[in-house]
Structure formats: C-alpha cells, structure tokens
Scaffold this motif. Structure first.
Motif, mmCIF file in Angstrom:
data_model
loop_
_atom_site.group_PDB
_atom_site.id
_atom_site.type_symbol
_atom_site.label_atom_id
_atom_site.label_comp_id
_atom_site.label_asym_id
_atom_site.label_seq_id
_atom_site.Cartn_x
_atom_site.Cartn_y
_atom_site.Cartn_z
ATOM 1 N N PRO A 76 0.833 -1.200 0.000
ATOM 2 C CA PRO A 76 0.000 0.000 0.000
ATOM 3 C C PRO A 76 0.872 1.257 0.000
ATOM 4 O O PRO A 76 1.787 1.385 0.811
ATOM 5 C CB PRO A 76 -0.795 -0.120 1.303
ATOM 6 N N GLY A 77 0.608 2.146 -0.938
ATOM 7 C CA GLY A 77 1.391 3.372 -1.043
ATOM 8 C C GLY A 77 2.632 3.259 -1.893
ATOM 9 O O GLY A 77 3.294 4.264 -2.174
ATOM 10 N N GLY A 78 2.968 2.048 -2.319
ATOM 11 C CA GLY A 78 4.129 1.867 -3.190
ATOM 12 C C GLY A 78 3.783 2.155 -4.641
ATOM 13 O O GLY A 78 2.610 2.251 -5.004
ATOM 14 N N PRO A 79 4.778 2.305 -5.502
ATOM 15 C CA PRO A 79 4.506 2.582 -6.912
ATOM 16 C C PRO A 79 3.891 1.373 -7.606
ATOM 17 O O PRO A 79 4.265 0.229 -7.326
ATOM 18 C CB PRO A 79 5.895 2.900 -7.486
ATOM 19 N N ALA A 80 2.941 1.638 -8.487
ATOM 20 C CA ALA A 80 2.336 0.579 -9.301
ATOM 21 C C ALA A 80 3.156 0.435 -10.572
ATOM 22 O O ALA A 80 3.168 1.326 -11.418
ATOM 23 C CB ALA A 80 0.890 0.913 -9.623
ATOM 24 N N ASN A 81 3.845 -0.667 -10.712
ATOM 25 C CA ASN A 81 4.762 -0.899 -11.830
ATOM 26 C C ASN A 81 4.388 -2.143 -12.613
ATOM 27 O O ASN A 81 3.675 -3.018 -12.122
ATOM 28 C CB ASN A 81 6.199 -1.106 -11.331
ATOM 29 N N VAL A 82 4.938 -2.223 -13.812
ATOM 30 C CA VAL A 82 4.982 -3.466 -14.573
ATOM 31 C C VAL A 82 6.286 -4.193 -14.263
ATOM 32 O O VAL A 82 6.330 -5.413 -14.102
ATOM 33 C CB VAL A 82 4.891 -3.198 -16.090
ATOM 34 N N THR A 83 7.369 -3.435 -14.165
ATOM 35 C CA THR A 83 8.705 -3.999 -14.011
ATOM 36 C C THR A 83 9.185 -3.859 -12.575
ATOM 37 O O THR A 83 9.041 -2.798 -11.949
ATOM 38 C CB THR A 83 9.701 -3.296 -14.943
ATOM 39 N N TYR A 84 9.754 -4.927 -12.049
ATOM 40 C CA TYR A 84 10.357 -4.928 -10.718
ATOM 41 C C TYR A 84 11.707 -5.628 -10.795
ATOM 42 O O TYR A 84 11.893 -6.545 -11.594
ATOM 43 C CB TYR A 84 9.467 -5.662 -9.709
ATOM 44 N N ALA A 85 12.621 -5.182 -9.953
ATOM 45 C CA ALA A 85 13.944 -5.799 -9.909
ATOM 46 C C ALA A 85 13.951 -6.944 -8.901
ATOM 47 O O ALA A 85 13.272 -6.889 -7.874
ATOM 48 C CB ALA A 85 14.995 -4.766 -9.518
ATOM 49 N N ASN A 86 14.731 -7.946 -9.192
ATOM 50 C CA ASN A 86 14.934 -9.072 -8.269
ATOM 51 C C ASN A 86 15.858 -8.611 -7.143
ATOM 52 O O ASN A 86 17.021 -8.271 -7.375
ATOM 53 C CB ASN A 86 15.562 -10.243 -9.039
ATOM 54 N N ARG A 87 15.356 -8.603 -5.911
ATOM 55 C CA ARG A 87 16.170 -8.126 -4.795
ATOM 56 C C ARG A 87 17.426 -8.960 -4.606
ATOM 57 O O ARG A 87 18.440 -8.460 -4.112
ATOM 58 C CB ARG A 87 15.356 -8.135 -3.489
ATOM 59 N N ASP A 88 17.378 -10.197 -5.011
ATOM 60 C CA ASP A 88 18.553 -11.057 -4.866
ATOM 61 C C ASP A 88 19.724 -10.570 -5.720
ATOM 62 O O ASP A 88 20.874 -10.913 -5.444
ATOM 63 C CB ASP A 88 18.215 -12.497 -5.247
ATOM 64 N N ALA A 89 19.427 -9.788 -6.753
ATOM 65 C CA ALA A 89 20.483 -9.266 -7.624
ATOM 66 C C ALA A 89 21.171 -8.047 -7.028
ATOM 67 O O ALA A 89 22.180 -7.581 -7.566
ATOM 68 C CB ALA A 89 19.917 -8.923 -8.995
ATOM 69 N N GLY A 90 20.624 -7.509 -5.935
ATOM 70 C CA GLY A 90 21.258 -6.392 -5.259
ATOM 71 C C GLY A 90 21.163 -5.088 -6.031
ATOM 72 O O GLY A 90 20.544 -5.017 -7.102
ATOM 73 N N PRO A 91 21.786 -4.023 -5.511
ATOM 74 C CA PRO A 91 21.745 -2.727 -6.178
ATOM 75 C C PRO A 91 22.296 -2.765 -7.603
ATOM 76 O O PRO A 91 21.817 -2.028 -8.473
ATOM 77 C CB PRO A 91 22.604 -1.837 -5.274
ATOM 78 N N GLY A 92 23.303 -3.613 -7.838
ATOM 79 C CA GLY A 92 23.842 -3.711 -9.196
ATOM 80 C C GLY A 92 22.788 -4.187 -10.186
ATOM 81 O O GLY A 92 22.697 -3.682 -11.305
ATOM 82 N N GLY A 93 21.973 -5.151 -9.774
ATOM 83 C CA GLY A 93 20.897 -5.625 -10.631
ATOM 84 C C GLY A 93 19.823 -4.582 -10.827
ATOM 85 O O GLY A 93 19.259 -4.441 -11.926
ATOM 86 N N LEU A 94 19.519 -3.827 -9.773
ATOM 87 C CA LEU A 94 18.539 -2.748 -9.874
ATOM 88 C C LEU A 94 18.969 -1.708 -10.899
ATOM 89 O O LEU A 94 18.177 -1.284 -11.750
ATOM 90 C CB LEU A 94 18.376 -2.094 -8.494
ATOM 91 N N LEU A 95 20.228 -1.306 -10.846
ATOM 92 C CA LEU A 95 20.720 -0.296 -11.779
ATOM 93 C C LEU A 95 20.873 -0.864 -13.188
ATOM 94 O O LEU A 95 20.753 -0.127 -14.181
ATOM 95 C CB LEU A 95 22.044 0.277 -11.280
ATOM 96 N N GLU A 96 21.106 -2.160 -13.295
ATOM 97 C CA GLU A 96 21.128 -2.791 -14.619
ATOM 98 C C GLU A 96 19.743 -2.716 -15.258
ATOM 99 O O GLU A 96 19.618 -2.473 -16.462
ATOM 100 C CB GLU A 96 21.576 -4.241 -14.491
ATOM 101 N N MET A 97 18.694 -2.895 -14.457
ATOM 102 C CA MET A 97 17.341 -2.760 -14.974
ATOM 103 C C MET A 97 17.088 -1.335 -15.450
ATOM 104 O O MET A 97 16.487 -1.112 -16.507
ATOM 105 C CB MET A 97 16.317 -3.148 -13.906
ATOM 106 N N LEU A 98 17.549 -0.346 -14.687
ATOM 107 C CA LEU A 98 17.396 1.045 -15.100
ATOM 108 C C LEU A 98 18.095 1.301 -16.423
ATOM 109 O O LEU A 98 17.527 1.924 -17.331
ATOM 110 C CB LEU A 98 17.961 1.971 -14.010
ATOM 111 N N ALA A 99 19.327 0.810 -16.560
ATOM 112 C CA ALA A 99 20.065 0.992 -17.807
ATOM 113 C C ALA A 99 19.349 0.323 -18.972
ATOM 114 O O ALA A 99 19.273 0.879 -20.086
ATOM 115 C CB ALA A 99 21.480 0.438 -17.664
ATOM 116 N N ALA A 100 18.798 -0.869 -18.748
ATOM 117 C CA ALA A 100 18.108 -1.589 -19.809
ATOM 118 C C ALA A 100 16.857 -0.855 -20.265
ATOM 119 O O ALA A 100 16.595 -0.721 -21.473
ATOM 120 C CB ALA A 100 17.748 -2.996 -19.335
ATOM 121 N N CYS A 101 16.071 -0.349 -19.315
ATOM 122 C CA CYS A 101 14.843 0.357 -19.684
ATOM 123 C C CYS A 101 15.166 1.672 -20.390
ATOM 124 O O CYS A 101 14.459 2.080 -21.323
ATOM 125 C CB CYS A 101 13.993 0.594 -18.452
#
Length: 212
Positions: A76-101
């Motif tokens: 509740p109150g979080g952003p409604a997204n289509v895409t989410y990052a796998n937390r197991d991938a850590g911050p590096g994976g999160l930023l990789e998703m940003l670069a890809a999008c």
C-alpha cells in the motif's frame, strides 16, 4: 547546439544517473527518496518502469490509452509498476534494470518516425516528447534519490535546458536550467516566484515537427 531532444540525450541522462547511483551506500536503498513516500529502491523501479512504459507507447502507438500491461503495487502506497527488480540481484541488478529500460526508450525514440503520435495522460506526444519525458523523469527522480542516498547530483545545464524548452514552455529562461527544472517539477524554489505545488508538462509536438 540543436535544441531537439534526441535518443542520445536519453542515453546520456540514464548513463549519468547510473554512474551517480552506483556510489550509493548499499544499506541506504530502503531509506526514503527525498520527499517521496517511496524508498530509494522503489523509486529506481518506478523510474525504470516509466522509461519502459514510454518505450512501449512508442512501440504500440495507441491513440487513446496506455498499452494494457498489468500495473501492480507491491505494498500500500508503493509505486504501481509493470517492471520490478529481483532483490537477490542487489543494487547492481537494480541499476542494470534502469540501464536496460533507458536503452529501450532510446532505441524506440531513435527508430520511430517523427510524425508518429502515441497516447500519454498529459496529451498525445511524439518521439521527441517521449524522449524529453524520460529525461525529466530521470533527472528529477535521481535528484530524489540523491537526497535519500546522500549523493551529489548536478546534471548538465544544456540537457536541462533542452527538456525545459520542450516540455515546460512557460518556465523562465533567464534562470539557471537545473534549479528551474526542479522548480517546475515542484522540487525547489526560484527567487521572486511562487513555489510550484501542482505541475504537469506539455508533451504536445512542436508546430514545426520535432525530430527523434
């Protein structure tokens, strides 16, 4: 220098954002992003999702609606997204998703004819408009993130000036571009002007027809 907002500008904005965010303390990603109600991790997911969604609009080109992905919030109150990052991938994976999008949006801006129009909630726009929207999202949300993560963020003035001219035609032109963009998006003050509390951009194509 051309005033047209381009795919190269999208790539530059996202690359600069990722470079700054790579310096974040690993334990700070669950802190709030500036004045937002979202965590820093959620804000990167939201930003990535914006870039993804703009690319999708240019790809499918619906006239009166968004591409019907299923947007869902994970709390509740979080952003409604289509895409989410796998937390197991850590911050590096999160930023990789940003670069890809970001790369997806840049690719669609680069390959979509400038006369194409696609739906946006603020009005139909063209490839240049979607490029500018993606850049504004990147610049101002990286500002939010920098506040939450304790980082410095000062994007190039020429990039800020381009998107101001494209999306905020009524913004002042006699003030520094970055503080003006923060003011126009309700994130800062400008001397002699009232603080913006409700804002929206104008994505309508330029009369002369902007390039992509």
């Amino acid at each position: 220098m051309s005033s047209t907002v381009t795919a190269d500008d999208v790539e530059s904005a996202v690359r600069l954002a990722v470079h700054v965010l790579e310096k974040a303390p690993e334990g700070a990603w669950d802190d709030r992003a500036g004045t937002l109600e979202w965590t820093c991790w959620e804000t990167v997911e939201h930003l990535s999702d914006d870039l993804f969604a703009y690319a999708a609009q240019l790809g499918a080109r619906p006239k009166e609606r968004e591409v019907p992905f299923l947007w869902e919030a994970r709390r509740p109150g979080g952003p409604a997204n289509v895409t989410y990052a796998n937390r197991d991938a850590g911050p590096g994976g999160l930023l990789e998703m940003l670069a890809a999008c970001g790369a997806m949006l840049a690719a669609l801006v680069r390959t979509t004819p400038s006369d194409v129009r696609a739906h946006h909630a603020f009005g139909a726009s063209d490839p240049e408009g979607f490029a500018a929207m993606g850049i504004v999202e990147t610049l101002v949300h990286t500002h939010d993130l920098a506040q939450g993560l304790g980082l410095a963020w000062d994007p190039p003035a020429d990039l800020c000036a381009k998107v101001l001219a494209r999306l905020f035609p009524d913004a002042p032109r006699d003030t520094a571009p970055w503080p003006t963009l923060l003011w126009a998006t309700g994130r800062g003050d400008l001397p002699g002007r009232e603080r913006v509390t409700a804002w929206r951009w104008s994505g309508a194509p330029r009369v002369s027809g902007g390039g992509s």
